[in-house]
Design a protein around this motif. Structure first.
Motif, PDB file in Angstrom:
ATOM      1  N   CYS A  19      42.420 -40.987  19.612  1.00  0.00           N
ATOM      2  CA  CYS A  19      43.491 -40.301  20.329  1.00  0.00           C
ATOM      3  C   CYS A  19      44.616 -41.226  20.821  1.00  0.00           C
ATOM      4  O   CYS A  19      45.781 -40.891  20.664  1.00  0.00           O
ATOM      5  CB  CYS A  19      42.930 -39.514  21.489  1.00  0.00           C
ATOM      6  SG  CYS A  19      41.347 -38.769  21.118  1.00  0.00           S
TER       7      CYS A  19
ATOM      8  N   GLY B  15      40.281 -35.979  32.433  1.00  0.00           N
ATOM      9  CA  GLY B  15      39.482 -35.555  31.291  1.00  0.00           C
ATOM     10  C   GLY B  15      40.191 -35.704  29.956  1.00  0.00           C
ATOM     11  O   GLY B  15      39.584 -35.524  28.906  1.00  0.00           O
ATOM     12  N   MET B  16      41.483 -36.048  29.995  1.00  0.00           N
ATOM     13  CA  MET B  16      42.241 -36.210  28.751  1.00  0.00           C
ATOM     14  C   MET B  16      41.816 -37.523  28.085  1.00  0.00           C
ATOM     15  O   MET B  16      41.551 -38.504  28.760  1.00  0.00           O
ATOM     16  CB  MET B  16      43.726 -36.258  29.092  1.00  0.00           C
ATOM     17  CG  MET B  16      44.588 -35.753  27.991  1.00  0.00           C
ATOM     18  SD  MET B  16      44.735 -33.980  28.045  1.00  0.00           S
ATOM     19  CE  MET B  16      46.230 -33.816  28.992  1.00  0.00           C
ATOM     20  N   CYS B  17      41.787 -37.499  26.756  1.00  0.00           N
ATOM     21  CA  CYS B  17      41.255 -38.656  26.044  1.00  0.00           C
ATOM     22  C   CYS B  17      42.311 -39.695  25.712  1.00  0.00           C
ATOM     23  O   CYS B  17      42.065 -40.637  24.998  1.00  0.00           O
ATOM     24  CB  CYS B  17      40.598 -38.183  24.763  1.00  0.00           C
ATOM     25  SG  CYS B  17      41.728 -37.235  23.756  1.00  0.00           S
ATOM     26  N   HIS B  18      43.516 -39.523  26.203  1.00  0.00           N
ATOM     27  CA  HIS B  18      44.555 -40.521  25.929  1.00  0.00           C
ATOM     28  C   HIS B  18      45.584 -40.454  27.051  1.00  0.00           C
ATOM     29  O   HIS B  18      45.606 -39.500  27.829  1.00  0.00           O
ATOM     30  CB  HIS B  18      45.240 -40.220  24.605  1.00  0.00           C
ATOM     31  CG  HIS B  18      45.918 -38.876  24.603  1.00  0.00           C
ATOM     32  ND1 HIS B  18      45.291 -37.744  24.142  1.00  0.00           N
ATOM     33  CD2 HIS B  18      47.116 -38.483  25.069  1.00  0.00           C
ATOM     34  CE1 HIS B  18      46.098 -36.716  24.312  1.00  0.00           C
ATOM     35  NE2 HIS B  18      47.214 -37.127  24.872  1.00  0.00           N
TER      36      HIS B  18
END
Lengths: 119, 222
Positions: free
Chosen positions: B127, B93-96
């Motif tokens: 990001c 779910g992290m954008c980077h």
């Protein structure tokens, strides 16, 4: 979510700083956020409680100071606010009209200081 | 009342990641593996661009593809048809991707014998620009339908890229895209950026891009 990754890095950096200063508990943390970063203070506050749970920062207050985005004109050398001098999505030097610039401040995400409670 | 003592820290929260990234680059240098961090918006033609690049270079360079996306935009099956190895990373779910996640992915993938690993970063232009992945070079794809004013909207992304591919130039007239204006805007943010107008559909402009990549991979792996 971008801010979560940022906040996890804050926790990691603060933990190291606390260790280096022989601190067991942090009561407050001051964060400086540049207005030219993709980091939105509101969302940093939103994910703060979850990120600090069971860490040295648990229960700590978060204080955020915004740092203005300042550009230096590459042609006349003057400094000006990036966001206040936007023209068609582009910063333009208010002194000489040049569109050539470099960032002086506003891209930082820094831990300024921590407040510790001594026994 | 408890007394609060203030300790000055003045440390960037990107410090740890920057250090991890430097360490990863040293490791890649020793292993003679060139890591390219490829970034773009969704729908920029990344899969087609990547496939054409692989077809041009795979006979001379051993290539691997590491996909990192919340929702994969490069079709793993399509990449597999080119015969190169690929791996899918989950960012949770992290954008980077940060340098440590990249290092873990490379270890899992087993990249020691590869000459070039293309890291397909999460598909957005904000990001990934703030976190150094440890890649040797950063490249991004800007596609014509996104508009020639895109560099103005994502200044940090354009300022950290070593190479910018302007994709879909075969439809430039339809979208009223001003190539010179786009180049000028990119150069204003990043005078050192190499700009490659290409069409992944027709193959136009790919020689120059493949040359740049070949040259950089060879220099790094010497």
């Amino acid at each position: 979510m971008h801010e979560m990754g940022v906040v996890l890095n804050i926790v990691r950096t603060a933990q190291e700083a606390a260790k280096a200063n022989h601190v067991a508990k942090i009561g407050r943390l001051t964060l400086q956020v540049g207005e030219l970063t993709g980091v939105i203070p509101k969302y940093v506050h939103a994910c703060w409680p979850a990120a600090i749970e069971h860490t040295i920062l648990e229960g700590a207050n978060l204080v955020i100071e915004e740092i203005e985005g300042i550009a230096t004109c590459k042609d006349c050398g003057c400094d000006y606010s990036v966001l206040e001098n936007m023209n068609a999505d582009q910063p333009v030097c208010p002194t000489c009209g040049s569109k050539q610039w470099k960032v002086k401040t506003g891209r930082e995400v820094m831990i300024k200081d921590i407040g510790v409670i001594d026994d | 009342m408890d007394k609060i003592r203030v300790i000055d820290i003045k440390r960037s929260i990107f410090d740890n990641n920057d250090k991890d990234a430097e360490k990863l680059r040293e490791q890649l240098k020793q292993e003679k593996t060139f890591l390219l961090n490829l970034m773009s918006s969704p729908g920029s033609g990344k899969t087609t661009t990547l496939m054409r690049t692989i077809e041009m270079l795979k006979e001379e360079i051993k290539i691997g593809v590491m996909e990192a996306d919340i929702d994969s935009s490069v079709d793993a099956e399509k990449i597999a048809t080119t015969g190169v190895k690929s791996i899918q990373l989950h960012t949770g779910g992290m954008c980077h991707l940060d340098a440590d996640m990249t290092r873990q992915g490379l270890t899992e993938f087993g990249t020691q014998d590869m000459d070039l690993v293309v890291l397909e970063n999460v598909g957005n232009l904000v990001c990934p620009a703030e976190f150094d992945t440890g890649a040797v070079k950063n490249a991004m794809i800007l596609s014509v339908p996104e508009g020639d004013d895109k560099p103005l909207k994502y200044p940090l992304m354009f300022s950290i890229c070593d190479a910018v591919l302007i994709n879909k130039i075969d439809v430039m007239s339809v979208f009223d895209f001003d190539l010179e204006a786009a180049k000028e805007r990119i150069k204003a943010l990043n005078p050192k950026a190499e700009i490659f107008p290409v069409s992944a559909r027709t193959g136009e402009g790919f020689e120059a891009w493949a040359d740049w990549l070949r040259k950089n991979v060879t220099a790094w792996n010497e």
